[in-house]
Design a protein around this motif. Structure first.
Motif, PDB file in Angstrom:
ATOM      1  N   UNK A 196     -34.948  31.509 -87.762  1.00  0.00           N
ATOM      2  CA  UNK A 196     -36.183  31.372 -86.960  1.00  0.00           C
ATOM      3  C   UNK A 196     -35.838  30.861 -85.488  1.00  0.00           C
ATOM      4  N   UNK A 197     -36.778  30.728 -84.692  1.00  0.00           N
ATOM      5  CA  UNK A 197     -36.637  30.306 -83.358  1.00  0.00           C
ATOM      6  C   UNK A 197     -36.644  28.654 -83.550  1.00  0.00           C
ATOM      7  N   UNK A 198     -35.563  28.091 -82.778  1.00  0.00           N
ATOM      8  CA  UNK A 198     -35.275  26.757 -82.406  1.00  0.00           C
ATOM      9  C   UNK A 198     -36.286  26.129 -82.052  1.00  0.00           C
ATOM     10  N   UNK A 199     -36.810  24.986 -82.629  1.00  0.00           N
ATOM     11  CA  UNK A 199     -37.819  24.006 -81.912  1.00  0.00           C
ATOM     12  C   UNK A 199     -38.311  23.412 -83.111  1.00  0.00           C
ATOM     13  N   UNK A 200     -38.859  22.029 -82.079  1.00  0.00           N
ATOM     14  CA  UNK A 200     -39.373  20.914 -82.946  1.00  0.00           C
ATOM     15  C   UNK A 200     -40.286  21.414 -84.180  1.00  0.00           C
ATOM     16  N   UNK A 201     -39.865  21.079 -85.253  1.00  0.00           N
ATOM     17  CA  UNK A 201     -40.648  21.027 -86.464  1.00  0.00           C
ATOM     18  C   UNK A 201     -40.518  22.305 -87.253  1.00  0.00           C
ATOM     19  N   UNK A 248     -43.668  36.221 -97.372  1.00  0.00           N
ATOM     20  CA  UNK A 248     -44.663  36.200 -96.654  1.00  0.00           C
ATOM     21  C   UNK A 248     -45.265  35.041 -96.017  1.00  0.00           C
ATOM     22  N   UNK A 249     -45.412  34.016 -96.701  1.00  0.00           N
ATOM     23  CA  UNK A 249     -45.899  32.778 -96.193  1.00  0.00           C
ATOM     24  C   UNK A 249     -44.755  32.053 -94.968  1.00  0.00           C
ATOM     25  N   UNK A 262     -45.094  32.308 -87.779  1.00  0.00           N
ATOM     26  CA  UNK A 262     -44.895  32.967 -86.500  1.00  0.00           C
ATOM     27  C   UNK A 262     -43.545  32.322 -85.774  1.00  0.00           C
ATOM     28  N   UNK A 263     -42.665  31.651 -86.482  1.00  0.00           N
ATOM     29  CA  UNK A 263     -41.520  31.395 -85.933  1.00  0.00           C
ATOM     30  C   UNK A 263     -40.258  31.674 -86.801  1.00  0.00           C
ATOM     31  N   UNK A 264     -40.654  32.291 -87.829  1.00  0.00           N
ATOM     32  CA  UNK A 264     -39.514  32.841 -88.813  1.00  0.00           C
ATOM     33  C   UNK A 264     -39.187  34.316 -88.241  1.00  0.00           C
ATOM     34  N   UNK A 265     -37.993  34.635 -88.262  1.00  0.00           N
ATOM     35  CA  UNK A 265     -37.414  35.841 -87.892  1.00  0.00           C
ATOM     36  C   UNK A 265     -36.896  36.796 -88.963  1.00  0.00           C
TER      37      UNK A 265
END
Length: 94
Positions: free
Chosen positions: A27-32, A82-83, A88-91
């Motif tokens: 997923x997208x690298x980011x805080x959390x 699904x979860x 929204x951040x998982x690719x």
């Protein structure tokens, strides 16, 4: 080359419960991001935190989090997928 008729389709099926099922989440690298992935997995499965591995892509845009879980059913794995995607951040989930 292997003849397709010689391949046993049952050889690649998961036998449940699977005590050491590997989940890779990209997923997208980011805080959390890592905390979000772990939170979702813990809601749906027993997670072996000792197996946690994290790696960033060469440009740092994506992060892969890998963990081992106890997989109990195909439905459980579909629910996890699904979860994770709903965050929204998982690719991709492998």
């Amino acid at each position: 080359m292997t003849d397709p008729k010689d391949i046993d389709p049952e050889a690649h099926k998961i036998v449940f419960p699977c005590e050491d099922y590997v989940i890779k989440v990209i997923g997208d690298t980011g805080v959390g991001y890592k905390a979000t992935v772990i939170e979702v997995l813990k809601k749906h499965a027993v997670v072996d935190m000792a197996t946690l591995a994290e790696r960033q892509s060469s440009n740092g845009k994506y992060t892969t989090v890998q963990l081992h879980i106890i997989a109990t059913s195909e439905n459980q794995l579909q629910d996890i997928n699904s979860a994770l995607r709903a965050t929204g951040v998982v690719k991709m989930v492998l």
